[in-house]
Design an enzyme around this catalytic site. Structure first.
Site, PDB file in Angstrom:
ATOM      1  N   HIS A  16      -5.046   4.752 -11.737  1.00  0.00           N
ATOM      2  CA  HIS A  16      -5.334   3.509 -10.558  1.00  0.00           C
ATOM      3  C   HIS A  16      -4.456   3.704  -9.280  1.00  0.00           C
ATOM      4  O   HIS A  16      -4.183   2.685  -8.804  1.00  0.00           O
ATOM      5  CB  HIS A  16      -4.911   2.229 -11.517  1.00  0.00           C
ATOM      6  CG  HIS A  16      -5.877   1.718 -12.413  1.00  0.00           C
ATOM      7  ND1 HIS A  16      -6.792   0.931 -12.117  1.00  0.00           N
ATOM      8  CD2 HIS A  16      -5.873   1.919 -13.801  1.00  0.00           C
ATOM      9  CE1 HIS A  16      -7.604   0.597 -13.094  1.00  0.00           C
ATOM     10  NE2 HIS A  16      -7.116   1.205 -14.108  1.00  0.00           N
ATOM     11  N   ARG A  27       0.676  -8.605  -4.811  1.00  0.00           N
ATOM     12  CA  ARG A  27       1.795  -7.965  -5.172  1.00  0.00           C
ATOM     13  C   ARG A  27       2.555  -7.527  -3.757  1.00  0.00           C
ATOM     14  O   ARG A  27       2.048  -6.788  -3.028  1.00  0.00           O
ATOM     15  CB  ARG A  27       2.030  -6.890  -6.141  1.00  0.00           C
ATOM     16  CG  ARG A  27       3.153  -5.953  -6.670  1.00  0.00           C
ATOM     17  CD  ARG A  27       2.727  -5.214  -7.825  1.00  0.00           C
ATOM     18  NE  ARG A  27       1.799  -4.068  -7.603  1.00  0.00           N
ATOM     19  CZ  ARG A  27       2.049  -3.053  -6.813  1.00  0.00           C
ATOM     20  NH1 ARG A  27       3.142  -2.456  -6.564  1.00  0.00           N
ATOM     21  NH2 ARG A  27       0.887  -2.023  -6.988  1.00  0.00           N
TER      22      ARG A  27
END
Length: 842
Positions: free
Chosen positions: A379, A571
């Protein structure tokens, strides 16, 4: 302990309405009301007159859970059928979000529940809002895992998610004086009605100690691990329902407990603290999501967490496999395990330990089982996110696993040397042990070697994995590599989040898109319909009004719902470049101040997202956003033209008000740094236009929705690479661009920090003397793209057409499509419909 309170004001209009056609209507169940009252009386011990909001929520949740359990029991019975392959999804995060509303929709019970509550004088919306969100994830990774569980169940794929039952999840974020403060997320304080504790399903997990080697009576080499300590992992199960199907899969989370929770001998001699010491130490393991791993003790706890849940999960799978009457050698025929990033990659070594040491299977056979079982999803493209562990730390915690990793490495490198004789540099790069300086265990390398499949999560990301991050592994074993672009569930992020828009879509094309998002393409012919556009615009404005009310409540800032809502929620990280957005805001501010007659499309800039507690620069960016907002929002010269908001505590609950209200989605990471992103998909699904770089899934979104409906800017990944090779000098961009220089000098001068020149000096210095994520290189292109945004927004008919086309062409980005690709390319798993009846009690 301070706790952020949440009011219901500002939310009433959107959540107290029937759901879209086909999501709230099912077979009438006249017993729902009586079942609700039964749980209220006999589970909660309350009557309506004395019931608290939490009592009402718990009673309704358990009423709904009863319906889940019927499906769940039938689903589990399917697992042992011949030819069935079960998907086991290992993830350190599962960011489920509130479950009551989602389950009501998936079970087709929403309207029925609404009527039942209304008959009792209750408001279903308020009961839904009582739910505490389980913060079992940090952001995209955990939310993706939750989307995949939803899709696995909806597609009727037998599956189990495995993770950690963190007692305290991702922190609650509070903004004080512009700074982020973290408070404990006590998501379990009022109970969790969805989980079922399984104390009888428990496994011992070893740590530390040493190993002893010997030969058995048949002359086989055996190793025994003598641990320094053990903890016990017990299971908590949550049923995960599919949409309009009977399949209900399992999320199994592990809680750490002491093997012996109370030492009676210690207690008898007066050591009262010592009597419970083992319990305290053991339970610390699953107390907190992602402990700060800056100090050594934090690193050790994080590694221990990862091994703990992996070991419990693998022991559980092997137990279930054995209960089915199967031998360990046939394990991959029945179970496919997916590693969700590098966090669970210790599973490769643990599987080998269990097979070789516990089941006494020969190494070669055990390795074949292990490789055939695991798939690895990468990822990230950030080197620091490819987890490595100091060898000394790793050995102190998992001595047997280090021995196993050494043996895997020895055998693997022997194969590499055969293919590339004399290429010591390649062997060094591919080794599972980083030998440079302090030695480290490379977890991404372990996952790559121990899996039969490796996939990236967007086309660009997968290409960069093959070309850069895992290049040596791709060249050595190209057959392992594939791409599966991420997706999001339309149930959560359109049906639940945006019911008004869902109803409008259903009125034109029906509701088949909820299970097959490709059917959304039928909306395209309506993109230019004036009446449909007006209805679309009305819903967008109402969603913006709802968010504006919430912003007023949470921050005290009044925003105009008729302004362009320019939103960046994700984030906080330097590569996501929230501070590039801030540079543009200051640029617009300066243009207005220089000439008060400057025409500016009114904009509300909305930021949201959490910074890791130990990430100083990310927290400084949050402070900068708030300080710039303080100046801009209080300057009468820009009143009615610019507003800046930092929305605190962004999570799944708040997201359902933010995504539907967005006009513009900011996806502005440095090209080649974002693996995929899923926020970009959620915004497009709700009709926002995107301004972004050619990074992650942005590229595919642009291809699908059309270049004319995407505001592109910035360097490509190749240009970023070439610029860095050539030698990137941010000072040259600073010196050559007067507007950029003015903005940077303002920040440096203390203009946005009450004259304090030191406050933002670390941030400015990092840009002037390094700028690792190339803000200065992309600044001018970004400003020009924003000018095109302003120009486009003036023509509301064309903007609305673009918004509709974004939704109509977003079909590729359903998590259902992602799961179908995993099933075809990696898992070889197939749907298994569930029939009800055996466990029904009338």
């Amino acid at each position: 302990m301070a706790k952020k309170t949440q009011s219901n004001s500002g939310k009433k209009k959107t959540r107290n309405e029937p759901l879209p056609n086909g999501t709230g209507h099912g077979t009438a169940r006249p017993k729902l009301l009586s079942e609700f009252l039964r749980h209220l009386y006999y589970t909660q011990g309350r009557v309506l007159e004395t019931a608290t909001p939490n009592d009402l929520y718990m009673a309704l949740a358990k009423t709904v859970r009863d319906q889940l359990l019927e499906r769940w029991l039938h689903t589990i019975q399917n697992y042992n059928k011949p030819g069935v392959r079960i998907v086991s999804y290992l993830s350190a995060e599962f960011l489920l979000g509130p479950q009551l509303e989602n389950n009501l929709i998936n079970l087709c019970m929403y309207d029925e529940a609404s009527r039942a509550m209304e008959n009792l004088g209750l408001d279903l919306k308020k009961i839904i809002e009582q739910e505490e969100e389980p913060g079992l994830g940090n952001g995209g990774l955990g939310r993706l895992a939750a989307c995949y569980l939803d899709s696995l169940a909806t597609l009727e794929i037998p599956a189990v998610g495995y993770g950690i039952r963190y007692e305290f999840g991702i922190f609650d974020q509070v903004i004080r004086d512009g700074w982020q403060f973290e408070f404990t997320d006590e998501w379990l304080r009022l109970g969790n009605p969805w989980e079922i504790h399984r104390p009888e399903i428990a496994y011992h997990v070893k740590f530390g100690g040493h190993t002893e080697a010997d030969y058995d009576d048949q002359g086989h080499y055996r190793v025994r691990w003598i641990p320094g300590r053990e903890v016990k992992g017990t299971a908590y199960d949550t049923p995960i329902a599919g949409y309009q199907v009977n399949t209900c899969n399992t999320l199994r989370l592990w809680k750490a407990e002491a093997v012996e929770s109370f030492d009676f001998q210690e207690f008898n001699v007066g050591d009262y603290y010592g009597a419970v010491n083992e319990k305290v130490i053991s339970e610390t393991l699953t107390k907190v999501l992602y402990p700060n791993d800056e100090p050594e003790v934090g690193k050790k706890l994080r590694l221990a967490q990862q091994y703990f849940f992996v070991s419990c999960s693998l022991q559980d799978m092997l137990r279930l496999h054995r209960l089915m009457g199967r031998k360990p050698e046939t394990f991959p025929e029945k179970i496919a395990i997916q590693l969700n990033d590098t966090h669970p990659s210790i599973a490769v070594a643990e599987m080998m330990r269990l097979l070789v040491d516990e089941y006494q299977i020969a190494w070669e056979h055990a390795w074949n089982v292990t490789q055939s079982t695991f798939g690895y999803t990468n990822h990230t493209l950030l080197p620091e996110a490819l987890e490595t562990w100091p060898l000394t730390l790793f050995e102190s915690l998992l001595p047997r696993h280090l021995e196993i990793i050494y043996e895997i490495n020895r055998r693997f490198l022997d194969h590499v040397r055969v293919k590339y004789p004399g290429d010591d540099q390649r062997c060094s790069r591919m080794s599972l042990i980083d030998e440079r300086g302090e030695r480290y265990v490379r977890m991404a390398n372990l996952a790559s070697v121990g899996s039969h499949a490796i996939n990236g999560v967007a086309e660009l990301h997968s290409e960069l994995l093959k070309r850069e991050v895992l290049r040596d592994f791709y060249e050595f074993m190209p057959q392992k590599f594939a791409n599966v672009t991420n997706g999001v569930t339309p149930r959560r992020f359109l049906v639940v989040s945006n019911p008004k828009l869902s109803r409008l879509i259903n009125s034109k094309i029906g509701n088949g898109w909820i299970k097959n998002l490709k059917e959304m393409s039928a909306l395209e012919p309506f993109a230019g319909d004036p009446d449909f556009q007006k209805a679309w615009q009305r819903i967008k404005r109402e969603n913006k009004q709802d968010l504006a009310a919430l912003i007023q409540e949470r921050t005290g800032i009044s925003v105009d719902a008729d302004s362009l809502f320019d939103i960046q929620v994700k984030r906080l990280h330097e590569y996501k470049r929230q501070h590039l957005n801030v540079l543009h805001i200051i640029t617009l501010y300066n243009r207005i101040k220089r000439d008060l007659t400057t025409k500016v499309i009114p904009r509300t800039y909305i930021f949201g997202g959490k910074a890791a507690p130990g990430y100083f620069m990310a927290k400084l960016i949050i402070k900068l956003i708030n300080e710039v907002g303080k100046i801009v929002n209080n300057d009468p010269d820009v009143a009615g033209r610019l507003k800046v908001v930092f929305f605190p505590d962004f999570n799944v609950t708040n997201a359902k008000y933010i995504y539907p209200a967005a006009d513009l989605s900011e996806q502005i990471s440095t090209a080649g740094k974002e693996a995929s992103g899923t926020g970009n998909m959620k915004f497009s699904l709700n009709g926002a236009l995107t301004i972004g770089t050619l990074d992650g899934a942005n590229i595919e979104i642009r291809e699908e929705v059309g270049a004319d409906n995407f505001f592109l800017f910035g360097l490509t990944a190749e240009q970023v690479y070439e610029l860095k090779v050539k030698g990137y000098r941010p000072k040259e961009y600073y010196n050559s661009d007067p507007e950029l220089r003015e903005v940077v000098d303002q920040i440096y001068s203390g203009f946005f920090s009450a004259g304090d020149k030191n406050l933002f000096k670390p941030l400015v210095d990092s840009l002037l003397y390094g700028d690792p994520f190339l803000l200065f290189a992309d600044y001018r292109s970004y400003v020009e793209a924003q000018e095109l945004v302003s120009l486009a927004y003036q023509d509301q008919a064309k903007w609305t057409r673009r918004s509709i086309l974004n939704v109509a062409r977003i079909g590729k980005f359903s998590s259902d499509r992602s799961i179908q690709e995993y099933c075809e390319k990696i898992w070889k798993a197939h749907p298994l419909p569930v029939e009800l009846g055996k466990y029904r009690i009338e």
